[in-house]
Design a protein around this motif. Structure first.
Motif, PDB file in Angstrom:
ATOM      1  N   VAL A  32       0.742  -1.235  -0.040  1.00 46.71           N
ATOM      2  CA  VAL A  32       0.015   0.144   0.023  1.00 46.71           C
ATOM      3  C   VAL A  32       0.892   1.031  -0.022  1.00 46.71           C
ATOM      4  O   VAL A  32       0.323   2.317   0.450  1.00 46.71           O
ATOM      5  CB  VAL A  32      -0.964   0.245   1.266  1.00 46.71           C
ATOM      6  CG1 VAL A  32      -2.052  -1.041   1.134  1.00 46.71           C
ATOM      7  CG2 VAL A  32      -0.308  -0.248   2.390  1.00 46.71           C
ATOM      8  N   ASP A  33       2.019   1.146  -0.536  1.00 45.09           N
ATOM      9  CA  ASP A  33       2.870   2.231  -0.834  1.00 45.09           C
ATOM     10  C   ASP A  33       3.355   2.974   0.379  1.00 45.09           C
ATOM     11  O   ASP A  33       3.310   3.992   0.566  1.00 45.09           O
ATOM     12  CB  ASP A  33       2.400   3.133  -1.760  1.00 45.09           C
ATOM     13  CG  ASP A  33       2.064   2.411  -3.170  1.00 45.09           C
ATOM     14  OD1 ASP A  33       3.048   1.689  -3.694  1.00 45.09           O
ATOM     15  OD2 ASP A  33       1.265   3.001  -3.962  1.00 45.09           O
ATOM     16  N   ASN A  34       3.520   2.286   1.685  1.00 42.92           N
ATOM     17  CA  ASN A  34       3.809   2.711   2.927  1.00 42.92           C
ATOM     18  C   ASN A  34       2.788   3.721   3.599  1.00 42.92           C
ATOM     19  O   ASN A  34       2.884   4.243   4.368  1.00 42.92           O
ATOM     20  CB  ASN A  34       5.210   3.634   2.863  1.00 42.92           C
ATOM     21  CG  ASN A  34       6.310   2.278   2.546  1.00 42.92           C
ATOM     22  OD1 ASN A  34       6.353   1.346   3.163  1.00 42.92           O
ATOM     23  ND2 ASN A  34       7.248   2.853   1.891  1.00 42.92           N
ATOM     24  N   GLU A  35       1.539   3.445   3.096  1.00 46.37           N
ATOM     25  CA  GLU A  35       0.399   4.310   3.410  1.00 46.37           C
ATOM     26  C   GLU A  35      -0.239   3.937   4.943  1.00 46.37           C
ATOM     27  O   GLU A  35      -1.039   4.592   5.371  1.00 46.37           O
ATOM     28  CB  GLU A  35      -0.554   4.700   2.625  1.00 46.37           C
ATOM     29  CG  GLU A  35       0.018   5.481   1.470  1.00 46.37           C
ATOM     30  CD  GLU A  35      -1.252   5.843   0.120  1.00 46.37           C
ATOM     31  OE1 GLU A  35      -2.239   5.680   0.763  1.00 46.37           O
ATOM     32  OE2 GLU A  35      -0.873   6.124  -0.965  1.00 46.37           O
ATOM     33  N   ALA A  36       0.060   2.560   5.185  1.00 47.59           N
ATOM     34  CA  ALA A  36      -0.488   2.092   6.427  1.00 47.59           C
ATOM     35  C   ALA A  36       0.413   2.463   7.534  1.00 47.59           C
ATOM     36  O   ALA A  36       1.484   2.687   7.581  1.00 47.59           O
ATOM     37  CB  ALA A  36      -0.449   0.506   6.436  1.00 47.59           C
ATOM     38  N   GLU A  37      -0.307   2.623   8.727  1.00 45.71           N
ATOM     39  CA  GLU A  37       0.406   3.100  10.077  1.00 45.71           C
ATOM     40  C   GLU A  37       0.561   1.496  10.627  1.00 45.71           C
ATOM     41  O   GLU A  37      -0.185   0.780  10.564  1.00 45.71           O
ATOM     42  CB  GLU A  37      -0.454   3.583  10.860  1.00 45.71           C
ATOM     43  CG  GLU A  37      -0.516   5.214  10.660  1.00 45.71           C
ATOM     44  CD  GLU A  37       0.753   6.023  10.526  1.00 45.71           C
ATOM     45  OE1 GLU A  37       1.619   5.513  11.487  1.00 45.71           O
ATOM     46  OE2 GLU A  37       0.750   7.015  10.280  1.00 45.71           O
ATOM     47  N   ILE A  38       1.918   1.133  11.044  1.00 47.61           N
ATOM     48  CA  ILE A  38       2.170   0.091  11.509  1.00 47.61           C
ATOM     49  C   ILE A  38       2.975   0.451  12.974  1.00 47.61           C
ATOM     50  O   ILE A  38       3.877   1.156  12.979  1.00 47.61           O
ATOM     51  CB  ILE A  38       3.333  -0.775  10.703  1.00 47.61           C
ATOM     52  CG1 ILE A  38       2.939  -0.893   9.114  1.00 47.61           C
ATOM     53  CG2 ILE A  38       3.680  -2.103  11.171  1.00 47.61           C
ATOM     54  CD1 ILE A  38       1.587  -1.626   9.192  1.00 47.61           C
TER      55      ILE A  38
END
Length: 559
Positions: free
Chosen positions: A268-274
């Motif tokens: 998701v193109d680093n759009e998620a918060e992990i």
């Protein structure tokens, strides 16, 4: 399924290609073996006391241990106690082993709109912690690599056309909260019981591999794999002629495959918060590599410092630290509540002077409560679950495990820890409803292992590993360092050069261990414990064997 939400299987191969370049270390991650499959070798014709004992192992025990073998890292000898024996003392116990009482763990899924409300289920197959990651992948509508042993627990989900994708999936691990601990204190977890009824509780969940300890189990959770694939075989691993911590320098260089958080965030193109809040770097295995992967960004992570005095971050090259986590107020209130819980406000917890030391404080229910305060701050400040891209958060509640090691699972201190952990599940529900929205999130609750009751309650013999290593060296007439470079509970790494120099083999050592008794394991000058006087000739190991002969042992066990 959109292209941006599809986990590309090529990410797995890409990880190995870039791992060494991204490691920033003189000890790069092990590269993928792309050599041709070797020709099938003829099995050795083995004999001796060690081999006979190994052939008598229950198949499920041997399989769980065999899943832990990773060439170049695993021990050179496995010394498995005879059940119910364990490594430790009469109060302080270990929990590394293939036995069902350590392997059985709760596995609970809760999330109206995504998770089916069906209470207890027991799928007609083996269920392990490796099934958590692919289940998360299915909830996210993401593909999962077919080379992993983990399989999605589709049984816990609403049908695809009826379920929605959660805005946040939070995985909660009760460290040391296996089924035998819950069954010891059955009235102490009403909130968890409610989540089980209102969601789905998979009652036949297992750790899946042995040793059943923290770094191994958490990496099983994150990767959907076992140590023979992900490489985290124990708290320590061999590196050349020494052993090192599996999460040395507070980062995950030795995790050999991407986790679900790694692959999903890239997709998701680093759009998620992990995010992760844990107690020790060993918990990082359930989240992943952060920015170590090519194209990945830094994930949010906070841990308790080794001395327990502060909240700290992971390796800042790969992970982001939330500085506010070390300044969350409320610990004084949590101490007062914990102090008063035993009916007397006296500055003690169940008679123990623990509040004057931060190191001791983190082994009490006060820290369980304080930990939830920190999780709240992280979720709210970083706005987990507030947009259209699903987020992932991982949290480990460690005090149940540390309390078990110090006071044992059968004593009332554990009851206090279970009750406090259960209360925090209710607090987490409120936090998530407020921050993410009612019915917009999923909670996965599990444990990384069970615990071992006190020897006096089971008749077990607590094995003294130091004495075993000393006696083995004495038997061969050499110094201990000539034979061994390290030893852990049930695991022994040998000094290969030393053995070669004196003409001793791992099979020789295994034969010695196969005959080792309670009497042998009592140090010179120490009195025999009451109740063991007539058991001095009793063998204390079920088997001891070099893992290099696992194929031969497996064939023997299979008949």
């Amino acid at each position: 399924m959109t292209a941006t939400r599809t986990i590309c299987l090529t990410l797995v191969a890409a990880f190995f290609a870039v791992a060494a370049a991204c490691s920033g270390s003189s000890e790069p991650a092990v590269a993928e073996d792309v050599s041709p499959e070797p020709a099938e070798e003829e099995l050795a014709d083995l004999s001796g006391p060690w081999f006979d004992a190994a052939c008598d192992l229950p198949p499920r025990y041997f399989e769980r241990i065999h899943r832990d073998h990773f060439d170049g890292r695993s021990p050179d000898l496995i010394a498995l106690p005879k059940e119910p024996n364990y490594y430790g003392s009469f109060v302080g116990t270990s929990h590394s082993g293939p036995w069902d009482y350590l392997q059985r763990i709760p596995l609970v899924f809760y999330g109206p709109g995504t998770i089916a409300r069906q209470g207890d289920i027991a799928p007609g197959r083996e269920v392990t912690l490796a099934d958590v990651a692919p289940t998360i992948a299915e909830m996210l509508g993401a593909e999962w690599p077919d080379d992993r042993p983990g399989r999605s627990l589709s049984e816990v989900l609403l049908p695809e056309g009826e379920r929605k994708e959660p805005k946040l999936i939070i995985t909660v691990v009760w460290d040391g909260g296996g089924w035998n601990v819950l069954e010891e204190w059955p009235d102490s977890w009403p909130v968890l019981a409610e989540l089980m009824r209102e969601g789905t509780s998979v009652t036949n969940g297992l750790v899946g591999s042995s040793p059943s300890n923290t770094p191994v189990a958490h990496t099983n959770i994150g990767t959907g794999a076992f140590p023979d694939q992900h490489g985290i075989v124990d708290i320590r691993i061999r590196q050349g002629n020494k052993t090192v911590d599996t999460f040395v320098n507070n980062e995950g260089r030795y995790i050999e495959v991407p986790t679900i958080a790694d692959t999903y965030d890239l997709a998701v193109d680093n759009e998620a918060e992990i995010g992760l809040f844990g107690y020790h770097p060993w918990h990082v295995g359930m989240m992943g590599h952060g920015a170590r992967l090519e194209g990945a960004d830094k994930d949010l992570a906070a841990l308790v410092s080794h001395k327990g005095e502060t909240i700290v971050g992971l390796d800042k090259r790969y992970f982001e630290f939330p500085p506010y986590a070390d300044d969350v107020p409320g610990i004084e209130e949590d101490i007062r509540e914990t102090d008063a819980a035993d009916g007397t406000v006296d500055g003690l917890w169940m008679g123990h002077d623990v509040f004057s030391s931060t190191f001791s404080l983190k082994k009490t229910p006060a820290f369980i409560r304080y930990q939830t305060r920190i999780v709240r701050e992280m979720i709210e400040r970083e706005r987990f679950g507030v947009d259209d891209i699903s987020d992932l958060f991982f949290v480990n509640y460690k005090p149940m495990d540390t309390i078990g090691h110090k006071h044992n699972m059968v004593n009332p201190e554990m009851d206090s820890a279970v009750r406090a952990s259960d209360e925090e599940l209710a607090a987490l529900r409120t936090i998530l409803d407020d921050a993410v929205g009612v019915n917009e999130w999923v909670m996965i609750m599990t444990a990384d292992h069970g615990q071992t009751p006190m020897a006096r309650t089971t008749g077990a013999w607590p094995l003294d590993l130091d004495e075993i290593l000393k006696d083995t060296a004495a038997h061969f007439g050499v110094r201990q360092r000539t034979l061994f470079i390290d030893g852990r509970v049930g695991y022994i790494w040998v000094n290969k050069k030393g053995l070669s120099r004196i003409g001793v083999t791992t099979e020789d050592i295994a034969n010695f261990l196969a005959r080792y008794t309670i009497g042998d394991n009592i140090p010179d000058g120490r009195a025999t414990p009451d109740g063991y006087e007539r058991r001095l000739d009793e063998k204390i190991l079920a088997a001891a064997w070099p893992p290099e002969y696992s194929d031969e042992i497996a064939a023997c066990i299979a008949g």
